[in-house]
Write a protein that holds these residues in place. Structure first.
Motif, mmCIF file in Angstrom:
data_model
loop_
_atom_site.group_PDB
_atom_site.id
_atom_site.type_symbol
_atom_site.label_atom_id
_atom_site.label_comp_id
_atom_site.label_asym_id
_atom_site.label_seq_id
_atom_site.Cartn_x
_atom_site.Cartn_y
_atom_site.Cartn_z
ATOM 1 N N MET A 1 0.838 -1.183 0.000
ATOM 2 C CA MET A 1 0.000 0.000 0.000
ATOM 3 C C MET A 1 0.876 1.237 0.000
ATOM 4 N N ASP A 2 0.505 2.210 -0.785
ATOM 5 C CA ASP A 2 1.216 3.475 -0.813
ATOM 6 C C ASP A 2 0.574 4.430 0.173
ATOM 7 N N PHE A 3 1.398 4.988 1.028
ATOM 8 C CA PHE A 3 0.907 5.963 1.996
ATOM 9 C C PHE A 3 0.957 7.327 1.323
ATOM 10 N N GLN A 4 -0.192 7.924 1.095
ATOM 11 C CA GLN A 4 -0.289 9.181 0.370
ATOM 12 C C GLN A 4 -0.126 10.377 1.305
ATOM 13 N N VAL A 5 0.255 11.489 0.737
ATOM 14 C CA VAL A 5 0.450 12.707 1.519
ATOM 15 C C VAL A 5 -0.853 13.133 2.193
ATOM 16 N N TYR A 6 -1.980 12.996 1.522
ATOM 17 C CA TYR A 6 -3.239 13.425 2.127
ATOM 18 C C TYR A 6 -3.671 12.525 3.266
ATOM 19 N N ASP A 7 -3.067 11.341 3.393
ATOM 20 C CA ASP A 7 -3.352 10.503 4.555
ATOM 21 C C ASP A 7 -2.789 11.131 5.823
ATOM 22 N N ALA A 9 -2.927 14.166 6.524
ATOM 23 C CA ALA A 9 -3.878 15.202 6.940
ATOM 24 C C ALA A 9 -4.853 14.696 7.993
ATOM 25 N N ILE A 10 -4.901 13.409 8.212
ATOM 26 C CA ILE A 10 -5.777 12.848 9.235
ATOM 27 C C ILE A 10 -5.280 13.234 10.627
ATOM 28 N N VAL A 11 -3.971 13.387 10.796
ATOM 29 C CA VAL A 11 -3.406 13.696 12.113
ATOM 30 C C VAL A 11 -3.981 14.994 12.684
ATOM 31 N N PRO A 12 -3.975 16.120 11.954
ATOM 32 C CA PRO A 12 -4.587 17.322 12.532
ATOM 33 C C PRO A 12 -6.095 17.195 12.742
ATOM 34 N N ILE A 13 -6.746 16.361 11.954
ATOM 35 C CA ILE A 13 -8.175 16.125 12.160
ATOM 36 C C ILE A 13 -8.387 15.407 13.492
ATOM 37 N N ILE A 14 -7.534 14.443 13.794
ATOM 38 C CA ILE A 14 -7.612 13.751 15.080
ATOM 39 C C ILE A 14 -7.373 14.732 16.213
ATOM 40 N N PRO A 32 -5.331 10.973 25.346
ATOM 41 C CA PRO A 32 -4.447 10.142 24.510
ATOM 42 C C PRO A 32 -5.117 8.842 24.049
ATOM 43 N N VAL A 33 -5.976 8.285 24.882
ATOM 44 C CA VAL A 33 -6.692 7.056 24.508
ATOM 45 C C VAL A 33 -7.637 7.339 23.345
ATOM 46 N N LEU A 34 -8.341 8.459 23.412
ATOM 47 C CA LEU A 34 -9.236 8.843 22.313
ATOM 48 C C LEU A 34 -8.441 9.089 21.040
ATOM 49 N N SER A 35 -7.298 9.756 21.171
ATOM 50 C CA SER A 35 -6.442 10.016 20.020
ATOM 51 C C SER A 35 -6.000 8.708 19.363
ATOM 52 N N LEU A 36 -5.596 7.762 20.175
ATOM 53 C CA LEU A 36 -5.175 6.464 19.660
ATOM 54 C C LEU A 36 -6.343 5.718 19.014
ATOM 55 N N ALA A 37 -7.503 5.755 19.645
ATOM 56 C CA ALA A 37 -8.685 5.080 19.093
ATOM 57 C C ALA A 37 -9.102 5.699 17.756
ATOM 58 N N LEU A 38 -9.075 7.020 17.676
ATOM 59 C CA LEU A 38 -9.416 7.681 16.410
ATOM 60 C C LEU A 38 -8.393 7.360 15.326
ATOM 61 N N GLY A 39 -7.127 7.267 15.708
ATOM 62 C CA GLY A 39 -6.092 6.904 14.745
ATOM 63 C C GLY A 39 -6.292 5.505 14.201
ATOM 64 N N VAL A 40 -6.567 4.557 15.078
ATOM 65 C CA VAL A 40 -6.786 3.175 14.642
ATOM 66 C C VAL A 40 -8.046 3.074 13.783
ATOM 67 N N ALA A 41 -9.097 3.776 14.180
ATOM 68 C CA ALA A 41 -10.323 3.772 13.376
ATOM 69 C C ALA A 41 -10.068 4.362 11.994
ATOM 70 N N SER A 42 -9.296 5.428 11.929
ATOM 71 C CA SER A 42 -8.958 6.034 10.636
ATOM 72 C C SER A 42 -8.148 5.072 9.786
ATOM 73 N N GLY A 43 -7.225 4.384 10.420
ATOM 74 C CA GLY A 43 -6.422 3.412 9.689
ATOM 75 C C GLY A 43 -7.252 2.281 9.126
ATOM 76 N N MET A 62 -0.587 7.231 13.639
ATOM 77 C CA MET A 62 -1.318 8.493 13.494
ATOM 78 C C MET A 62 -1.864 8.982 14.828
ATOM 79 N N GLY A 63 -2.391 8.078 15.637
ATOM 80 C CA GLY A 63 -2.914 8.451 16.947
ATOM 81 C C GLY A 63 -1.826 8.981 17.867
ATOM 82 N N LEU A 64 -0.693 8.305 17.878
ATOM 83 C CA LEU A 64 0.424 8.767 18.706
ATOM 84 C C LEU A 64 0.987 10.083 18.185
#
Length: 79
Positions: A1-7, A9-14, A32-43, A62-64
């Protein structure tokens, strides 16, 4: 999988979603738990829906990153 630059952009959204939860009343202990959960959900649902291992790994990163970005920016503003 190619990790794109716009991916990335999810970090500031989190960060923004965690900040919103903070304003609603989320305890600092759980941010931090919510941040990690949102990161995993985004992934799982956005970055790599077909590859669970990669989705979870990228989501954790991304969550971290969002958690670190928030604390780093907060420290700069406070000092």
């Amino acid at each position: 999988m190619d990790f794109q630059v716009y991916d990335i952009a999810i970090v500031p959204i989190i960060v923004a979603l965690v900040q919103l939860a903070k304003q609603i009343g989320l305890s600092a202990k759980y941010q931090p738990v919510l941040s990690l959960a949102l990161g995993v959900a985004s992934g799982i649902f956005y970055v790599a829906p077909g590859d669970p291992k990669q989705a979870i790994l990228v989501g954790i990163v991304m969550g971290l990153a969002a958690s670190g970005l928030w604390s780093g920016a907060k420290n700069i503003v406070q000092k």
